[in-house]
Design a protein around this motif. Sequence first.
Motif, PDB file in Angstrom:
ATOM      1  N   ALA A 185       7.458   5.523   2.672  1.00  0.00           N
ATOM      2  CA  ALA A 185       7.646   4.117   2.337  1.00  0.00           C
ATOM      3  C   ALA A 185       6.306   3.385   2.260  1.00  0.00           C
ATOM      4  O   ALA A 185       5.318   3.792   2.882  1.00  0.00           O
ATOM      5  CB  ALA A 185       8.539   3.444   3.379  1.00  0.00           C
ATOM      6  N   CYS A 186       6.281   2.319   1.492  1.00  0.00           N
ATOM      7  CA  CYS A 186       5.076   1.490   1.376  1.00  0.00           C
ATOM      8  C   CYS A 186       4.980   0.525   2.549  1.00  0.00           C
ATOM      9  O   CYS A 186       5.956   0.261   3.260  1.00  0.00           O
ATOM     10  CB  CYS A 186       5.106   0.702   0.069  1.00  0.00           C
ATOM     11  SG  CYS A 186       5.054   1.709  -1.414  1.00  0.00           S
ATOM     12  N   LEU A 187       3.779  -0.030   2.730  1.00  0.00           N
ATOM     13  CA  LEU A 187       3.505  -0.952   3.828  1.00  0.00           C
ATOM     14  C   LEU A 187       2.695  -2.138   3.326  1.00  0.00           C
ATOM     15  O   LEU A 187       1.976  -2.038   2.319  1.00  0.00           O
ATOM     16  CB  LEU A 187       2.694  -0.254   4.929  1.00  0.00           C
ATOM     17  CG  LEU A 187       3.317   0.943   5.631  1.00  0.00           C
ATOM     18  CD1 LEU A 187       2.263   1.620   6.512  1.00  0.00           C
ATOM     19  CD2 LEU A 187       4.515   0.507   6.468  1.00  0.00           C
TER      20      LEU A 187
ATOM     21  N   LEU B 223      12.576  -6.635  -4.884  1.00  0.00           N
ATOM     22  CA  LEU B 223      12.566  -5.168  -4.923  1.00  0.00           C
ATOM     23  C   LEU B 223      11.865  -4.550  -3.721  1.00  0.00           C
ATOM     24  O   LEU B 223      11.741  -3.321  -3.641  1.00  0.00           O
ATOM     25  CB  LEU B 223      11.907  -4.686  -6.220  1.00  0.00           C
ATOM     26  CG  LEU B 223      12.565  -5.173  -7.517  1.00  0.00           C
ATOM     27  CD1 LEU B 223      11.854  -4.575  -8.721  1.00  0.00           C
ATOM     28  CD2 LEU B 223      14.051  -4.844  -7.543  1.00  0.00           C
ATOM     29  N   LEU B 224      11.404  -5.362  -2.789  1.00  0.00           N
ATOM     30  CA  LEU B 224      10.735  -4.819  -1.608  1.00  0.00           C
ATOM     31  C   LEU B 224      11.607  -3.816  -0.852  1.00  0.00           C
ATOM     32  O   LEU B 224      11.091  -2.791  -0.380  1.00  0.00           O
ATOM     33  CB  LEU B 224      10.293  -5.954  -0.682  1.00  0.00           C
ATOM     34  CG  LEU B 224       9.154  -6.843  -1.198  1.00  0.00           C
ATOM     35  CD1 LEU B 224       8.910  -8.007  -0.238  1.00  0.00           C
ATOM     36  CD2 LEU B 224       7.878  -6.035  -1.386  1.00  0.00           C
ATOM     37  N   PRO B 225      12.931  -4.062  -0.705  1.00  0.00           N
ATOM     38  CA  PRO B 225      13.747  -3.064   0.014  1.00  0.00           C
ATOM     39  C   PRO B 225      13.767  -1.693  -0.640  1.00  0.00           C
ATOM     40  O   PRO B 225      14.098  -0.701   0.025  1.00  0.00           O
ATOM     41  CB  PRO B 225      15.143  -3.700   0.019  1.00  0.00           C
ATOM     42  CG  PRO B 225      14.890  -5.178  -0.072  1.00  0.00           C
ATOM     43  CD  PRO B 225      13.703  -5.287  -0.994  1.00  0.00           C
ATOM     44  N   ARG B 226      13.428  -1.580  -1.922  1.00  0.00           N
ATOM     45  CA  ARG B 226      13.377  -0.275  -2.572  1.00  0.00           C
ATOM     46  C   ARG B 226      12.110   0.491  -2.228  1.00  0.00           C
ATOM     47  O   ARG B 226      12.056   1.716  -2.407  1.00  0.00           O
ATOM     48  CB  ARG B 226      13.458  -0.435  -4.096  1.00  0.00           C
ATOM     49  CG  ARG B 226      14.726  -1.080  -4.610  1.00  0.00           C
ATOM     50  CD  ARG B 226      14.737  -1.053  -6.125  1.00  0.00           C
ATOM     51  NE  ARG B 226      15.869  -1.795  -6.674  1.00  0.00           N
ATOM     52  CZ  ARG B 226      16.123  -1.921  -7.971  1.00  0.00           C
ATOM     53  NH1 ARG B 226      15.301  -1.331  -8.853  1.00  0.00           N
ATOM     54  NH2 ARG B 226      17.161  -2.608  -8.388  1.00  0.00           N
TER      55      ARG B 226
ATOM     56  N   GLU C  61       0.837  -1.200   0.000  1.00  0.00           N
ATOM     57  CA  GLU C  61       0.000   0.000   0.000  1.00  0.00           C
ATOM     58  C   GLU C  61       0.872   1.251   0.000  1.00  0.00           C
ATOM     59  O   GLU C  61       1.878   1.323   0.711  1.00  0.00           O
ATOM     60  CB  GLU C  61      -0.889   0.032   1.239  1.00  0.00           C
ATOM     61  CG  GLU C  61      -1.917  -1.070   1.312  1.00  0.00           C
ATOM     62  CD  GLU C  61      -2.726  -1.020   2.597  1.00  0.00           C
ATOM     63  OE1 GLU C  61      -3.786  -1.651   2.648  1.00  0.00           O
ATOM     64  OE2 GLU C  61      -2.282  -0.346   3.559  1.00  0.00           O
ATOM     65  N   ASP C  62       0.460   2.248  -0.788  1.00  0.00           N
ATOM     66  CA  ASP C  62       0.982   3.604  -0.648  1.00  0.00           C
ATOM     67  C   ASP C  62       0.141   4.310   0.410  1.00  0.00           C
ATOM     68  O   ASP C  62      -1.100   4.200   0.405  1.00  0.00           O
ATOM     69  CB  ASP C  62       0.871   4.368  -1.962  1.00  0.00           C
ATOM     70  CG  ASP C  62       1.786   3.823  -3.031  1.00  0.00           C
ATOM     71  OD1 ASP C  62       2.992   3.747  -2.781  1.00  0.00           O
ATOM     72  OD2 ASP C  62       1.280   3.458  -4.108  1.00  0.00           O
ATOM     73  N   VAL C  63       0.797   5.016   1.323  1.00  0.00           N
ATOM     74  CA  VAL C  63       0.076   5.711   2.385  1.00  0.00           C
ATOM     75  C   VAL C  63       0.486   7.187   2.389  1.00  0.00           C
ATOM     76  O   VAL C  63       1.562   7.554   1.918  1.00  0.00           O
ATOM     77  CB  VAL C  63       0.360   5.078   3.763  1.00  0.00           C
ATOM     78  CG1 VAL C  63      -0.196   3.658   3.811  1.00  0.00           C
ATOM     79  CG2 VAL C  63       1.858   5.064   4.069  1.00  0.00           C
ATOM     80  N   ASP C  64      -0.395   8.030   2.919  1.00  0.00           N
ATOM     81  CA  ASP C  64      -0.148   9.473   2.865  1.00  0.00           C
ATOM     82  C   ASP C  64       0.591  10.004   4.094  1.00  0.00           C
ATOM     83  O   ASP C  64       0.845  11.211   4.174  1.00  0.00           O
ATOM     84  CB  ASP C  64      -1.465  10.230   2.670  1.00  0.00           C
ATOM     85  CG  ASP C  64      -2.473   9.977   3.793  1.00  0.00           C
ATOM     86  OD1 ASP C  64      -2.085   9.424   4.854  1.00  0.00           O
ATOM     87  OD2 ASP C  64      -3.659  10.308   3.605  1.00  0.00           O
ATOM     88  N   TYR C  65       0.963   9.125   5.011  1.00  0.00           N
ATOM     89  CA  TYR C  65       1.601   9.603   6.233  1.00  0.00           C
ATOM     90  C   TYR C  65       3.070   9.181   6.355  1.00  0.00           C
ATOM     91  O   TYR C  65       3.717   9.453   7.365  1.00  0.00           O
ATOM     92  CB  TYR C  65       0.831   9.128   7.469  1.00  0.00           C
ATOM     93  CG  TYR C  65       0.558   7.642   7.526  1.00  0.00           C
ATOM     94  CD1 TYR C  65       1.470   6.758   8.075  1.00  0.00           C
ATOM     95  CD2 TYR C  65      -0.639   7.123   7.027  1.00  0.00           C
ATOM     96  CE1 TYR C  65       1.215   5.407   8.135  1.00  0.00           C
ATOM     97  CE2 TYR C  65      -0.910   5.775   7.081  1.00  0.00           C
ATOM     98  CZ  TYR C  65       0.024   4.908   7.633  1.00  0.00           C
ATOM     99  OH  TYR C  65      -0.241   3.563   7.680  1.00  0.00           O
ATOM    100  N   ARG C  66       3.596   8.511   5.334  1.00  0.00           N
ATOM    101  CA  ARG C  66       5.022   8.181   5.319  1.00  0.00           C
ATOM    102  C   ARG C  66       5.427   7.887   3.876  1.00  0.00           C
ATOM    103  O   ARG C  66       4.616   7.470   3.059  1.00  0.00           O
ATOM    104  CB  ARG C  66       5.350   7.004   6.237  1.00  0.00           C
ATOM    105  CG  ARG C  66       4.658   5.723   5.868  1.00  0.00           C
ATOM    106  CD  ARG C  66       4.776   4.679   6.974  1.00  0.00           C
ATOM    107  NE  ARG C  66       6.150   4.314   7.274  1.00  0.00           N
ATOM    108  CZ  ARG C  66       6.486   3.446   8.232  1.00  0.00           C
ATOM    109  NH1 ARG C  66       5.533   2.905   8.989  1.00  0.00           N
ATOM    110  NH2 ARG C  66       7.736   3.140   8.444  1.00  0.00           N
TER     111      ARG C  66
ATOM    112  N   GLU D 209      -5.357   8.079   4.137  1.00  0.00           N
ATOM    113  CA  GLU D 209      -4.313   7.165   4.606  1.00  0.00           C
ATOM    114  C   GLU D 209      -3.783   6.276   3.478  1.00  0.00           C
ATOM    115  O   GLU D 209      -2.633   6.387   3.096  1.00  0.00           O
ATOM    116  CB  GLU D 209      -4.787   6.318   5.797  1.00  0.00           C
ATOM    117  CG  GLU D 209      -5.067   7.117   7.053  1.00  0.00           C
ATOM    118  CD  GLU D 209      -5.356   6.240   8.252  1.00  0.00           C
ATOM    119  OE1 GLU D 209      -5.404   5.002   8.095  1.00  0.00           O
ATOM    120  OE2 GLU D 209      -5.519   6.799   9.358  1.00  0.00           O
ATOM    121  N   VAL D 210      -4.598   5.390   2.944  1.00  0.00           N
ATOM    122  CA  VAL D 210      -4.155   4.518   1.854  1.00  0.00           C
ATOM    123  C   VAL D 210      -4.500   5.172   0.526  1.00  0.00           C
ATOM    124  O   VAL D 210      -5.668   5.422   0.229  1.00  0.00           O
ATOM    125  CB  VAL D 210      -4.812   3.126   1.947  1.00  0.00           C
ATOM    126  CG1 VAL D 210      -4.334   2.230   0.800  1.00  0.00           C
ATOM    127  CG2 VAL D 210      -4.502   2.480   3.291  1.00  0.00           C
TER     128      VAL D 210
END
Length: 355
Positions: free
Chosen positions: A38-40, A128-131, A31-36, A117-118
């Motif tokens: 990095a993805c989660l 590629l997760l670490p990117r 997920e892309d989130v609006d409070y950080r 949020e999302v």
Amino acid sequence: MTDAQYVASRRSLWCGVAALFTDGRGRVVLEDVDYRPACLLPGGAIDAGEAPSLAIAREVCEELGLMRRFAAVLAVDWIPPGTPGYPPGFPGEVVYVFDGGTLTEHDFSQVRLPGHEVTGVRRIEPALLPRHMDPGDARRALAALRARINGAGPAVLEDGRPQIPTPSDDLQVLRTPRKPQLWPWRTSPPVPVELPVKQAWGWLFAEDGRVLVLIGQDTGSACLPGGTVEPTDHGDPARTLRREAWEEARVRISDPRFLGYLLDDAGGLPCARARYAAQITGWEAPCRDEATGQTYSRLLATPEQTAQLFDWGDEAAAQLAAVHTAREELGLPAPIRQPISELPPPELADGSIAR
């Protein structure tokens, strides 16, 4: 100590949940989130008095609009106090990573984002997760994915690192991006005479019905034994497989049985990438492959576990069906799902050598 004193003495601790979803190609859903930045993974905090399985179902519904039930935990991770990215006074957190399974294209069409949020959903190649994630989150997601493939039960993690690493963890399987192999699968023998056979790979069975998969020690990449048809093979892909199985893995095999081929029509020069099945009849200690300079670790896995190490898309199901038909014709048992393990040393139980 009274009950009240005992309760007061217990340190506070955060608790969270996450869901590991993949798509039909084995890519991880983030997920892309609006409070950080990095993805989660989908998920969030467990509310007071809430069971983890209910918390992840609630979070997935709130964030993706999907109604799911979650029963299997892939990993339990301890995030220590002082981890970067958390606020001052962070007491540490325990995160349950649940298995969300595979989302179909229909499932993706049903995703409804909450509007806050999302902000988006991505499908990311595991390597590629670490990117896209913070380091600890990426370690946790990869460890959970390896635990799903391994099938040995929940992995116990500390800051994303397994406390009892499996061979897949030690080799850091999936740390290198997989090469998509989305070619159509054909089972009709033989390969048309006008279609050159470029490569021959093998599903090589052990006595328990599992198959041999090779992992590059330098890359963590998986491959089936086999390779390019060379002039010395005199146009015989089965001969290629026998040669490559020895050069790469130091295993001897029975006469290969043709399973089918992948039709690679990219680049305007169509070719066939043949698949065979055979039984392992003997092996010796592994050594460096002189042709590639690579040393491979030799793992035994069920065909289904093996397929999860590749990016084969929808064509994987038909190929797996052909593999199991060949296994039955070889008189081998259906493999019991168990943790992926290394091919044992060549010494047998009676002290002889498999040759």
